[in-house]
Design an enzyme around this catalytic site. Structure first.
Site, short mmCIF file in Angstrom:
data_model
loop_
_atom_site.label_atom_id
_atom_site.label_comp_id
_atom_site.label_asym_id
_atom_site.label_seq_id
_atom_site.Cartn_x
_atom_site.Cartn_y
_atom_site.Cartn_z
N HIS A 1 41.85 -25.16 50.21
CA HIS A 1 42.81 -24.23 50.86
C HIS A 1 43.90 -25.53 51.48
CE1 HIS A 1 41.01 -20.46 51.31
NE2 HIS A 1 39.78 -21.09 50.76
N ASP B 1 46.48 -18.78 56.52
CA ASP B 1 45.27 -18.52 55.44
C ASP B 1 44.83 -17.10 55.57
OD1 ASP B 1 43.88 -20.62 53.76
OD2 ASP B 1 42.76 -18.85 53.65
#
Ligand code: UDP
Length: 496
Positions: A20, A131
């Site tokens: 990520h 996220d």
């Protein structure tokens, strides 16, 4: 570049895992190079990962505005071991026993909410790209009138496939979890089995968290996708028409790294000298090397590693194998995860990287001709951008869906035979299967055909990010839409 007057300020808030943080840094660089001011929010330890590449980027792009804001994360108070600020710490220190700690870590990130809100209040960004694993970020952004955009790190295909399974629950009607079925409604008659994905339901704490994260997508301003339209047009269209969530496809974001240093050091410092690695590759014929990596999270048993080694040796192909194992203290000693005499017998033919590999640099080298991957989305896209056919060995997360995209839609992948979803340690695959899949991807008429297709997709990826391409244009569209919201907010404020 936009003028200072209309410059957008974007907050990026990645989940603390290499898969990520790496694409988030790429996105932050991408938007900074297009005139926005990019600020990455992260914890003290993780900020170190970003500092050096950001400095290098700023040296190359003196006008670009990009930086990091640090959020305090008191591990001990949160009941986590000291230094537990990312999943890499957990995997490296807790090996296969890491599942519970990962879950605890995931939930503990909500501690960052207040600090994030304070930063938004003082720095007044125009948009927050947070996220998907921070579902609580939507509420904070709403409170402060900032559009919250989601980043979930995968492509359209896995999202659409999971959505169709959630809605129709076809696996509930089958006698066995190993029985293949076609995913209802999803374009392309995609075949999968129930043992290859998580049944998202509210019966477990993790299941509820996943549903909450997923549910928050519909409430967002939209999602930025590390994908490009030409890769998965049917699924990008399906996403828009069926899920009706906004999205902008801006990838592959890894292609924004043009210089060697940028491509060599992504996420972590490589445990090999990049120049040595390039020298080794330069000594090999074009398209003669297969690169093997299972990403940043997967760990295998020694028995499985021995099987991979034996399969690679039997395949007689050149290889670079990135293994997430500590360097052996005494190099003369036999390592338990390699067959006896393996390194001597494969000398010159194989290179083992113990630790972190300069993956993109290896994939992009002309000597590399195939990629054995666990099908993490970043790896899939990096393999695609490099024009490589792949051996697919999915383990967990959305990796089995990604495999289907490679094998059934794009037809540039050959399955290793992995059958079952796991959290960390995958299915046991025999040396014979490893050998067969590696040979199939590297040599023969079908391999050539697969490679030709892979190169076509890579050309589309490059065109998508070039000026005027679909991803390039979607960056503009995204920035324009955020500007519209900003202008509307200003009008709203002036009427208050
Ligand atoms: N990566 C790398 N070197 C390694 C292992 C991984 O540079 O030795 C990078 C890889 O290029 C990719 C990311 O780490 O960008 C892994 O993300 P992915 O989605 O493929 O898998 P995950 O680690 O999240 O399972």
């Amino acid at each position: 570049m936009g003028t200072k007057f209309d410059q957008l300020h974007i907050f990026f808030f990645p989940y603390m895992a290499p898969g990520h943080m790496i694409p988030t840094l790429d996105m932050a660089k991408l938007f900074a190079s297009r005139g926005a001011k990019s600020t990455i929010l992260t914890t003290p330890l993780n900020s170190q990962t970003f500092q050096k590449p950001i400095e290098a980027f700023k040296n190359m792009n003196p006008d670009a505005e990009i930086g990091v804001e640090i959020l305090d994360f008191p591990c001990r108070e949160l009941g986590l071991p000291e230094g537990c600020e990312n999943t890499d710490f957990i995997i490296s220190n807790y090996k296969s026993n890491s599942g519970d700690l990962t879950q605890k870590f995931m939930f503990a990130t909500e501690f960052l909410k207040e600090q994030m809100e304070q930063l938004m209040e003082t720095m007044k960004p125009d948009c927050l790209i947070a996220d998907i694993f921070f579902p609580w970020a939507s509420e904070s952004a709403d409170k402060l009138g900032v559009p919250r955009v989601a980043f979930h790190g995968s492509g359209y295909f896995p999202i659409c496939a999971a959505h169709c399974i959630d809605v129709h629950k076809p696996h509930k009607k089958l006698g066995s979890s190993s029985e293949p079925f076609v995913i209802p409604d999803l374009p392309g008659d995609i075949v999968i089995t129930a043992e290859q994905f998580i049944d998202r339901n509210a019966e477990t704490e993790m299941g509820r968290f996943m549903l909450e994260s997923w549910g928050s997508l519909g409430k967002c301003f939209g999602a930025v996708m590390n994908s490009f339209y030409e890769l998965e047009p049917a699924y990008a269209d399906f996403y828009q028409k069926t899920l009706k969530w906004g999205s902008w496809h801006i990838g592959p974001v890894s292609l924004c790294n043009r210089r060697l240093e940028e491509r060599a050091e992504r996420g972590q410092k490589s445990t090999v000298d990049e120049n040595e690695c390039l020298k080794w590759l330069a000594s090999k014929k074009p398209e003669s090397v297969i690169y093997i990596s299972f990403g940043s999270m997967t760990s295998f048993t020694n028995a499985q590693l021995i099987e991979i080694a034996a399969g690679l040796e039997a395949s007689e192909q050149n290889f670079i194998w990135a293994v997430r194992k500590e360097e052996s203290k005494d190099l003369g000693e036999k390592e338990e995860w390699l067959p006896e005499g393996f390194e001597e017998r494969t000398k010159g033919k194989g290179l083992i990287i113990r630790g972190w590999a300069p993956q993109v640099l290896i994939l992009d080298h002309q000597a590399t001709g195939g990629f054995l991957t666990h099908c993490g989305w970043n790896s899939v896209l990096e393999g695609i951008a490099a024009g490589l056919p792949m051996v697919t060995w999915p383990v967990g997360a959305e990796q089995f869906y990604n495999e289907k995209l490679l094998t059934q839609v794009l037809r540039i992948g050959v399955s290793s035979g992995a059958r079952k979803f796991a959290r960390m340690v995958g299915d046991f695959i025999s040396r014979e299967k490893v050998e067969k899949a590696v040979r199939e991807v590297m040599a023969g008429e079908e391999a050539e055909e697969r490679r030709r297709r892979a190169k076509e997709v890579a050309a589309m990826a490059k065109a998508a990010v070039a000026e005027g391409g679909s991803s390039y244009n979607d960056v503009d569209r995204f920035m324009e839409e955020v500007r519209v919201v900003r202008a509307a907010n200003k009008v709203g404020q002036s009427h208050e």
